[in-house]
Every structure is written in structure tokens, then in C-alpha cells.
Design a protein around this motif. Sequence first.
Motif, short mmCIF file in Angstrom:
data_model
loop_
_atom_site.label_atom_id
_atom_site.label_comp_id
_atom_site.label_asym_id
_atom_site.label_seq_id
_atom_site.Cartn_x
_atom_site.Cartn_y
_atom_site.Cartn_z
N UNK A 87 0.85 -1.19 0.00
CA UNK A 87 0.00 0.00 0.00
C UNK A 87 0.89 1.24 0.00
N UNK A 88 0.52 2.22 -0.81
CA UNK A 88 1.28 3.46 -0.92
C UNK A 88 0.43 4.62 -0.42
N UNK A 89 1.01 5.44 0.45
CA UNK A 89 0.35 6.64 0.93
C UNK A 89 1.06 7.86 0.35
N UNK A 90 0.33 8.70 -0.35
CA UNK A 90 0.86 9.98 -0.84
C UNK A 90 0.34 11.06 0.10
N UNK A 91 1.23 11.76 0.79
CA UNK A 91 0.83 12.78 1.74
C UNK A 91 0.25 13.98 1.00
N UNK A 92 -0.85 14.54 1.51
CA UNK A 92 -1.54 15.65 0.85
C UNK A 92 -0.70 16.92 0.83
N UNK A 93 -0.92 17.75 -0.19
CA UNK A 93 -0.14 18.99 -0.35
C UNK A 93 -0.29 19.92 0.86
N UNK A 94 -1.50 20.04 1.40
CA UNK A 94 -1.69 20.92 2.55
C UNK A 94 -0.95 20.39 3.78
N UNK A 95 -0.94 19.08 3.95
CA UNK A 95 -0.21 18.48 5.07
C UNK A 95 1.29 18.69 4.90
N UNK A 112 9.56 6.75 9.09
CA UNK A 112 8.81 5.50 9.04
C UNK A 112 9.41 4.50 10.03
N UNK A 113 8.53 3.78 10.72
CA UNK A 113 8.94 2.70 11.62
C UNK A 113 8.71 1.39 10.89
N UNK A 114 9.75 0.60 10.71
CA UNK A 114 9.70 -0.64 9.93
C UNK A 114 8.54 -1.54 10.40
N UNK A 115 7.81 -2.16 9.45
CA UNK A 115 8.12 -2.30 8.03
C UNK A 115 7.58 -1.18 7.13
N UNK A 116 7.09 -0.08 7.69
CA UNK A 116 6.78 1.08 6.85
C UNK A 116 8.09 1.62 6.28
N UNK A 117 8.03 2.19 5.08
CA UNK A 117 9.22 2.73 4.42
C UNK A 117 8.88 4.09 3.82
N UNK A 118 9.66 5.13 4.17
CA UNK A 118 9.45 6.45 3.59
C UNK A 118 9.89 6.47 2.13
N UNK A 159 7.67 12.52 0.45
CA UNK A 159 6.29 12.95 0.22
C UNK A 159 5.27 11.82 0.37
N UNK A 160 5.71 10.71 0.91
CA UNK A 160 4.80 9.58 1.11
C UNK A 160 5.53 8.43 1.75
N UNK A 209 4.63 5.48 12.32
CA UNK A 209 5.25 6.74 11.93
C UNK A 209 5.75 7.47 13.18
N UNK A 210 6.83 8.24 12.99
CA UNK A 210 7.34 9.08 14.07
C UNK A 210 7.44 10.52 13.57
N UNK A 211 6.81 11.44 14.29
CA UNK A 211 6.80 12.86 13.95
C UNK A 211 7.80 13.58 14.85
N UNK A 212 8.78 14.25 14.24
CA UNK A 212 9.75 15.04 14.99
C UNK A 212 9.45 16.52 14.79
N UNK A 213 9.16 17.22 15.91
CA UNK A 213 8.85 18.65 15.83
C UNK A 213 10.05 19.44 16.33
N UNK A 214 10.69 20.16 15.41
CA UNK A 214 11.97 20.78 15.70
C UNK A 214 11.89 21.83 16.81
N UNK A 215 10.93 22.73 16.75
CA UNK A 215 10.90 23.86 17.70
C UNK A 215 10.68 23.40 19.14
N UNK A 216 9.73 22.49 19.34
CA UNK A 216 9.44 22.03 20.70
C UNK A 216 10.36 20.91 21.15
#
Length: 232
Positions: A57-65, A78-84, A89-90, A115-122
Motif C-alpha cells: 500500500x502506498x500513501x501519498x501525503x496531501x499537499x496541505x499536510x 517510518x517505523x519498519x516495516x513502513x518505508x518512507x 512525500x509519502x 510513523x514518528x513525527x519530529x517537531x523541531x521547535x518544541x
Amino acid sequence: MGMHAIRRLIAVAAVAALSVPLGLTSSGAAAQQPAGAVKSAAAAPLPGAYISPWGSAQVAIGDETLAWMEREGITLEAISPFVMDADGRGFSMPIGSTAGDGLDSKGRIFYPGGLRIQHQESGKSITLQSTFIRVMPTPAYSAGVSIDGEKLREEVVIAESTYVEVMAGARPSPTGFRIKKAPFYVTQEAADLFAAATGATAPRAGSLFGTLTPNFDYVPGAATPPALPTFP
């Protein structure tokens, strides 16, 4: 079997396997879960809810996101077995026979990886794992949420869709069926959680998180489906 019956069967199978990431296995084909995989919250399996696909399955991240991620200094891992994807962009994730990926009594399919989201400022790190694809009551992507390694919630609905939008892209393929670019939209719950965790501007609730294109194959690695049996 007539073409109308075949189309109907594909539609039913597509809804059952979800409209999103990811497939179901036959109970007899389920393999052991990969070592180190995060276990899902306990839920009884739903008897007989298997259709045995393989694929990806392929996820294409939306332009606004993507624009929001750039403004907020966010990187996605991406956390395995997910692959960026190489361009960031997906991401992709496997469909296959792994223990726990049958539909459970909560209307979910469990998948290892996340998935892991890294927020630089915080400096906050938000981990979305375990991963669930919800079939009921509506198509949705949900996940357990951890902040800086500490579990916050067992399950949060991150993005959701509708059956009409999901099934609009359902098509047969040479080895099974495909759902093309099913849209999933950011939930208010996910937006509120991000804002509370980071103090930053959240993604707009209702904006397109991304589109999902799962390819369900009934013959792993084969270009064509199995031949019908012949009789002397």
C-alpha cells in the motif's frame, strides 16, 4: 460467474480489507509476528473475516499536510516495516500474512510498523504505533500515540474517510484488486492532540492527510493469478 457478480465480489472484498492500507489474511495462513513488533490492545478476532491478500500500500501525503510540515519544521520517519519514499512525500507499507492482521471485534486490522513525527521547535517526538486500519463504523487510520517515548493513548483516530470515496477507486487487477487514491482527512482529535503536545499550530481538521493506494494480490510475487484446474 457473471461480470456483475465479479464486480460486486470485488467491492465487498475491498470494503472488508479496507479501503486503506491493508489486507486481511486467511486464519490458516497467518504467520508469526516479526520480532520486536509492538502488540495491539487486546481484541477478539471477528470469526471468518479474512480474504487472504498480499501486496503493498502506498500513501501519498496531501499537499496541505506537506506545506504544514514545512512551516512547522516537522520531519516524518517510518517505523519498519513502513518505508518512507525517497522524496519524503509519502510512505509505503506491506500487505501480507502476519499474525493479528485479521479484522477484530472492534472493526480493526492491526499492522506492525508506524510513523514518528519530529517537531523541531518544541523538540517533541510523537510516535504513532501500533497502527490500525478501521473498517467499522467508518474507514479510518488510527494509532497508539506516544510522546517522547511515553504512551499517551492506546488509540487515536488520526485520519478518516467515507465508503463512497474509498470505493470510487476500487478496480480489479491481474492478481487481485486495487483501490486507487482513497482520501483520508485529518480528524479534530488528532489536530487537538498535536497542538496540546507541542504548543504549535496543528494541521487543519478536515484537511487531506493523504491518499491511500493499496494493491491486493492473491498470488505473492506472481504476475498472473493461478490457473484454473484441468480435468482429464
